[in-house]
Motif scaffolding. Structure first.
Motif, PDB file in Angstrom:
ATOM      1  N   SER A  39      19.554  19.340  -8.596  1.00 31.49           N
ATOM      2  CA  SER A  39      18.319  18.991  -7.886  1.00 31.49           C
ATOM      3  C   SER A  39      18.414  19.330  -6.405  1.00 31.49           C
ATOM      4  O   SER A  39      17.388  19.465  -5.732  1.00 31.49           O
ATOM      5  CB  SER A  39      18.003  17.498  -8.061  1.00 31.49           C
ATOM      6  N   TYR A  40      19.626  19.458  -5.874  1.00 33.18           N
ATOM      7  CA  TYR A  40      19.810  19.793  -4.467  1.00 33.18           C
ATOM      8  C   TYR A  40      19.266  21.178  -4.144  1.00 33.18           C
ATOM      9  O   TYR A  40      19.025  21.510  -2.992  1.00 33.18           O
ATOM     10  CB  TYR A  40      21.291  19.738  -4.091  1.00 33.18           C
ATOM     11  N   GLN A  41      19.101  21.995  -5.188  1.00 31.69           N
ATOM     12  CA  GLN A  41      18.571  23.345  -4.961  1.00 31.69           C
ATOM     13  C   GLN A  41      17.234  23.295  -4.241  1.00 31.69           C
ATOM     14  O   GLN A  41      16.961  24.115  -3.356  1.00 31.69           O
ATOM     15  CB  GLN A  41      18.423  24.062  -6.313  1.00 31.69           C
ATOM     16  N   ALA A  42      16.401  22.311  -4.574  1.00 33.18           N
ATOM     17  CA  ALA A  42      15.077  22.212  -3.957  1.00 33.18           C
ATOM     18  C   ALA A  42      15.162  21.872  -2.476  1.00 33.18           C
ATOM     19  O   ALA A  42      14.261  22.223  -1.704  1.00 33.18           O
ATOM     20  CB  ALA A  42      14.233  21.161  -4.682  1.00 33.18           C
ATOM     21  N   TYR A  43      16.242  21.198  -2.062  1.00 33.61           N
ATOM     22  CA  TYR A  43      16.372  20.833  -0.649  1.00 33.61           C
ATOM     23  C   TYR A  43      16.544  22.054   0.237  1.00 33.61           C
ATOM     24  O   TYR A  43      16.328  21.980   1.450  1.00 33.61           O
ATOM     25  CB  TYR A  43      17.585  19.911  -0.446  1.00 33.61           C
ATOM     26  N   GLY A  44      16.941  23.166  -0.362  1.00 26.09           N
ATOM     27  CA  GLY A  44      17.143  24.376   0.413  1.00 26.09           C
ATOM     28  C   GLY A  44      15.854  25.106   0.759  1.00 26.09           C
ATOM     29  O   GLY A  44      15.882  26.085   1.504  1.00 26.09           O
ATOM     30  N   ASN A  45      14.731  24.655   0.212  1.00 28.47           N
ATOM     31  CA  ASN A  45      13.439  25.298   0.491  1.00 28.47           C
ATOM     32  C   ASN A  45      12.638  24.445   1.462  1.00 28.47           C
ATOM     33  O   ASN A  45      12.652  23.218   1.398  1.00 28.47           O
ATOM     34  CB  ASN A  45      12.633  25.469  -0.801  1.00 28.47           C
ATOM     35  N   THR A  46      11.901  25.104   2.339  1.00 25.28           N
ATOM     36  CA  THR A  46      11.101  24.352   3.316  1.00 25.28           C
ATOM     37  C   THR A  46      10.018  23.528   2.636  1.00 25.28           C
ATOM     38  O   THR A  46       9.618  22.481   3.144  1.00 25.28           O
ATOM     39  CB  THR A  46      10.449  25.325   4.323  1.00 25.28           C
ATOM     40  N   ASP A  47       9.532  23.987   1.465  1.00 24.45           N
ATOM     41  CA  ASP A  47       8.490  23.249   0.750  1.00 24.45           C
ATOM     42  C   ASP A  47       9.063  22.456  -0.436  1.00 24.45           C
ATOM     43  O   ASP A  47       8.313  21.941  -1.256  1.00 24.45           O
ATOM     44  CB  ASP A  47       7.404  24.207   0.249  1.00 24.45           C
ATOM     45  N   PHE A  48      10.398  22.375  -0.520  1.00 24.61           N
ATOM     46  CA  PHE A  48      11.085  21.632  -1.586  1.00 24.61           C
ATOM     47  C   PHE A  48      10.650  22.098  -2.983  1.00 24.61           C
ATOM     48  O   PHE A  48      10.543  21.303  -3.899  1.00 24.61           O
ATOM     49  CB  PHE A  48      10.856  20.128  -1.442  1.00 24.61           C
ATOM     50  N   GLN A 101       0.841  -1.199   0.000  1.00 21.66           N
ATOM     51  CA  GLN A 101       0.000   0.000   0.000  1.00 21.66           C
ATOM     52  C   GLN A 101       0.879   1.252   0.000  1.00 21.66           C
ATOM     53  O   GLN A 101       0.611   2.211  -0.734  1.00 21.66           O
ATOM     54  CB  GLN A 101      -0.911   0.015   1.231  1.00 21.66           C
ATOM     55  N   SER A 102       1.933   1.236   0.805  1.00 25.97           N
ATOM     56  CA  SER A 102       2.835   2.389   0.865  1.00 25.97           C
ATOM     57  C   SER A 102       3.550   2.600  -0.463  1.00 25.97           C
ATOM     58  O   SER A 102       3.742   3.736  -0.907  1.00 25.97           O
ATOM     59  CB  SER A 102       3.866   2.199   1.980  1.00 25.97           C
ATOM     60  N   ILE A 103       3.928   1.506  -1.106  1.00 20.86           N
ATOM     61  CA  ILE A 103       4.597   1.622  -2.408  1.00 20.86           C
ATOM     62  C   ILE A 103       3.650   2.233  -3.434  1.00 20.86           C
ATOM     63  O   ILE A 103       4.033   3.110  -4.216  1.00 20.86           O
ATOM     64  CB  ILE A 103       5.103   0.242  -2.870  1.00 20.86           C
ATOM     65  N   ARG A 104       2.393   1.785  -3.442  1.00 23.02           N
ATOM     66  CA  ARG A 104       1.411   2.349  -4.384  1.00 23.02           C
ATOM     67  C   ARG A 104       1.176   3.825  -4.117  1.00 23.02           C
ATOM     68  O   ARG A 104       1.080   4.630  -5.057  1.00 23.02           O
ATOM     69  CB  ARG A 104       0.096   1.577  -4.285  1.00 23.02           C
ATOM     70  N   LEU A 105       1.081   4.204  -2.844  1.00 26.31           N
ATOM     71  CA  LEU A 105       0.887   5.613  -2.507  1.00 26.31           C
ATOM     72  C   LEU A 105       2.085   6.445  -2.944  1.00 26.31           C
ATOM     73  O   LEU A 105       1.938   7.551  -3.474  1.00 26.31           O
ATOM     74  CB  LEU A 105       0.669   5.763  -0.996  1.00 26.31           C
ATOM     75  N   TYR A 106       3.272   5.884  -2.739  1.00 30.38           N
ATOM     76  CA  TYR A 106       4.492   6.586  -3.115  1.00 30.38           C
ATOM     77  C   TYR A 106       4.530   6.839  -4.616  1.00 30.38           C
ATOM     78  O   TYR A 106       4.875   7.919  -5.085  1.00 30.38           O
ATOM     79  CB  TYR A 106       5.700   5.760  -2.682  1.00 30.38           C
ATOM     80  N   GLN A 107       4.136   5.819  -5.384  1.00 29.05           N
ATOM     81  CA  GLN A 107       4.160   5.926  -6.839  1.00 29.05           C
ATOM     82  C   GLN A 107       3.124   6.911  -7.374  1.00 29.05           C
ATOM     83  O   GLN A 107       3.326   7.504  -8.418  1.00 29.05           O
ATOM     84  CB  GLN A 107       3.914   4.545  -7.466  1.00 29.05           C
ATOM     85  N   GLY A 108       2.029   7.075  -6.671  1.00 29.24           N
ATOM     86  CA  GLY A 108       0.956   7.902  -7.205  1.00 29.24           C
ATOM     87  C   GLY A 108       0.781   9.245  -6.539  1.00 29.24           C
ATOM     88  O   GLY A 108      -0.190   9.952  -6.827  1.00 29.24           O
ATOM     89  N   LYS A 109       1.699   9.613  -5.651  1.00 28.67           N
ATOM     90  CA  LYS A 109       1.504  10.854  -4.908  1.00 28.67           C
ATOM     91  C   LYS A 109       2.708  11.789  -4.945  1.00 28.67           C
ATOM     92  O   LYS A 109       2.551  13.001  -4.981  1.00 28.67           O
ATOM     93  CB  LYS A 109       1.162  10.517  -3.445  1.00 28.67           C
ATOM     94  N   PHE A 110       3.913  11.242  -4.930  1.00 29.36           N
ATOM     95  CA  PHE A 110       5.107  12.080  -4.802  1.00 29.36           C
ATOM     96  C   PHE A 110       5.731  12.368  -6.166  1.00 29.36           C
ATOM     97  O   PHE A 110       5.636  11.570  -7.095  1.00 29.36           O
ATOM     98  CB  PHE A 110       6.144  11.388  -3.903  1.00 29.36           C
ATOM     99  N   GLU A 111       6.376  13.518  -6.244  1.00 24.98           N
ATOM    100  CA  GLU A 111       7.086  13.916  -7.452  1.00 24.98           C
ATOM    101  C   GLU A 111       8.290  14.762  -7.057  1.00 24.98           C
ATOM    102  O   GLU A 111       8.202  15.629  -6.194  1.00 24.98           O
ATOM    103  CB  GLU A 111       6.169  14.681  -8.410  1.00 24.98           C
ATOM    104  N   PHE A 112       9.425  14.461  -7.673  1.00 26.67           N
ATOM    105  CA  PHE A 112      10.653  15.214  -7.399  1.00 26.67           C
ATOM    106  C   PHE A 112      11.662  14.938  -8.501  1.00 26.67           C
ATOM    107  O   PHE A 112      11.940  13.781  -8.830  1.00 26.67           O
ATOM    108  CB  PHE A 112      11.250  14.823  -6.037  1.00 26.67           C
ATOM    109  N   ASN A 113      12.206  15.986  -9.078  1.00 26.93           N
ATOM    110  CA  ASN A 113      13.299  15.897 -10.036  1.00 26.93           C
ATOM    111  C   ASN A 113      12.960  15.009 -11.237  1.00 26.93           C
ATOM    112  O   ASN A 113      13.806  14.294 -11.757  1.00 26.93           O
ATOM    113  CB  ASN A 113      14.573  15.372  -9.333  1.00 26.93           C
TER     114      ASN A 113
END
Length: 437
Positions: free
Chosen positions: A395-404, A285-297
């Motif tokens: 991509s590390y630039q986004a880590y410098g923001n509180t909201d990525f 369930q966590s893997i499915r949520l991860y695949q369908g909810k998060f986005e980065f780089n």
């Protein structure tokens, strides 16, 4: 003498970089760029054959430069130690989210768990880490003895042991493929490798250990050992499972029942624990949520997402991830069938292509995701992942923001370099001199 000075300078820069907060992207980029440049300069200053002992200890020195500091660019380690600590008190990390566990024990006096909980980046999600990963977490938790710093050091020691194994296996495989031994410098001195494995405590280095061991065993016709190591790579991180078509179309593996039986039992032995209390339900369930909810780089995904916004007026991530997952699977099967590797070298080249297809089409590409593919690519004539180990710093630039929040300019710069490398690697392979030749 110049080489020794360069190594000492790189160690000093890594020492500073390990203490640089992630919100200071300008300083991070500058230090990273200098270290990467030092690595490239050392590569070109070195003869094709290098002194293995001296290079080995120089790389250990670089890793020790970041050893004493807390991870600056990722807080995943706190979840690692949390899961491990639950296992030490005979709790199942797959059955409750960290928040559910805390709420079920409001009077808990476990100050160590409480301090870990405050630092978690995903307290409302079940663990997504496979059982073999959990075994390593448990060792770290036992060694921590109630101290987060002890946990850092224990995990780092295990990961450095894994890095030593990568060094040995890469050296052997470079000899097997009759490639210059100095190519190992591009891994052993690479700042991304040092920061993400030793510094940020990510386990892709152990995945690379098992993949390289599988290839070496396959070359020595120890098929049961090769299959077992591949199964362990899958059990550490699920991603190597996508390599199934490559092995199926590789005649040496396809026709060998021992290889497949060993792979199967290795995976079953590691994953059978997920059937304990139906843990697999929450895990997947966590893997499915991860695949369908998060986005980065992301790259291709981000372009298609914009098309989705234009057509639908909202983020179509759930639909897009399904489409791209299907496209990834079809592309992997197609190229595995098309290439039909006949030698170990051709098999490695196909494995690198499969990783490239997957990462280019994914909505989430954290910097450490590229490590296994990069390690494998050093055995080929491809330079894309080498270029990516530098380009991913954007991509590390986004880590410098509180909201990525990600910058389109930095994303464009990163993927301009990556796609340019893809063009030279796969569309003009015989016209451009190869960096590693």
């Amino acid at each position: 003498m110049l080489k020794y000075l360069l190594v000492l300078l790189m160690a000093g820069l890594l020492f500073v970089l390990a203490q640089t907060p992630r919100f200071e992207f300008g300083l991070t980029f500058g230090l990273f760029g200098l270290i990467f440049s030092g690595m490239v300069l050392l590569f070109f200053l070195s003869e094709h054959r290098i002194n293995r002992t001296k290079i080995f200890w120089a790389g250990i020195l670089l890793r020790l430069a970041v050893f004493a500091f807390a991870p600056q660019w990722s807080d995943d380690v706190y979840r690692f130690l949390w899961d491990g600590e639950l296992l030490t008190v005979r709790e199942n990390p797959y059955l409750q989210t960290p928040r559910e566990y805390q709420e079920a024990q409001p009077d808990s006096d476990n100050s160590y768990l409480n301090s870990l909980f405050d630092k978690l980046n995903s307290p409302d999600y079940y663990s997504v880490y496979p059982p073999l990963n959990q075994a390593v977490f448990t060792i770290g938790a036992v060694a921590s003895n109630g101290s987060i710093w002890n946990g850092f050091f224990a995990l780092r020691l295990m990961l450095i042991l894994g890095e030593i194994a990568v060094f040995y296996l890469l050296w052997k495989l470079l000899e097997l493929f009759q490639k210059p031994s100095k190519i190992i410098l591009l891994y052993w001195f690479n700042p991304l490798i040092i920061l993400e494995i030793t510094g940020n405590l990510h386990f892709e280095g152990l995945v690379l250990v098992f993949l390289l061991a599988s290839l070496l065993a396959l070359q020595k016709r120890k098929n049961w050992l090769s299959g077992g190591f591949w199964g362990l790579a899958i059990s550490m991180k699920l991603l190597p499972l996508m390599l199934v078509p490559a092995f199926l179309f590789f005649a040496e593996a396809r026709k060998n029942l021992t290889f497949w039986i060993a792979s199967f039992f290795s995976v079953i032995l590691c994953f059978v624990w997920l059937y304990w209390d139906d843990s697999y339900l929450n895990f997947f369930q966590s893997i499915r949520l991860y695949q369908g909810k998060f986005e980065f780089n992301g790259s291709v995904y981000y372009l298609l997402r914009e098309v989705g916004f234009w057509i639908k007026g909202y983020n179509t991530i759930e639909t897009l991830t399904k489409i791209l997952s299907g496209a990834t699977l079809l592309a992997i099967v197609f190229f595995s069938w098309k290439m039909k590797p006949k030698s170990l070298f051709e098999l490695v080249d196909l494995l690198v292509l499969i990783y490239l297809i997957y990462l280019i089409l994914q909505p989430v590409v954290h910097p450490w995701y590229i490590i296994p593919a990069f390690g494998l690519s050093l055995l080929t004539h491809r330079n894309t992942f080498l270029i990516w180990t530098f380009a991913v710093i954007f991509s590390y630039q986004a880590y410098g923001n509180t909201d990525f929040k990600e910058s389109p300019i930095f994303l464009f710069t990163e993927y301009f370099l990556v796609f340019a490398a893809i063009f030279f690697d796969y569309f003009r392979p015989y016209r451009i001199p190869n960096f590693k030749s």
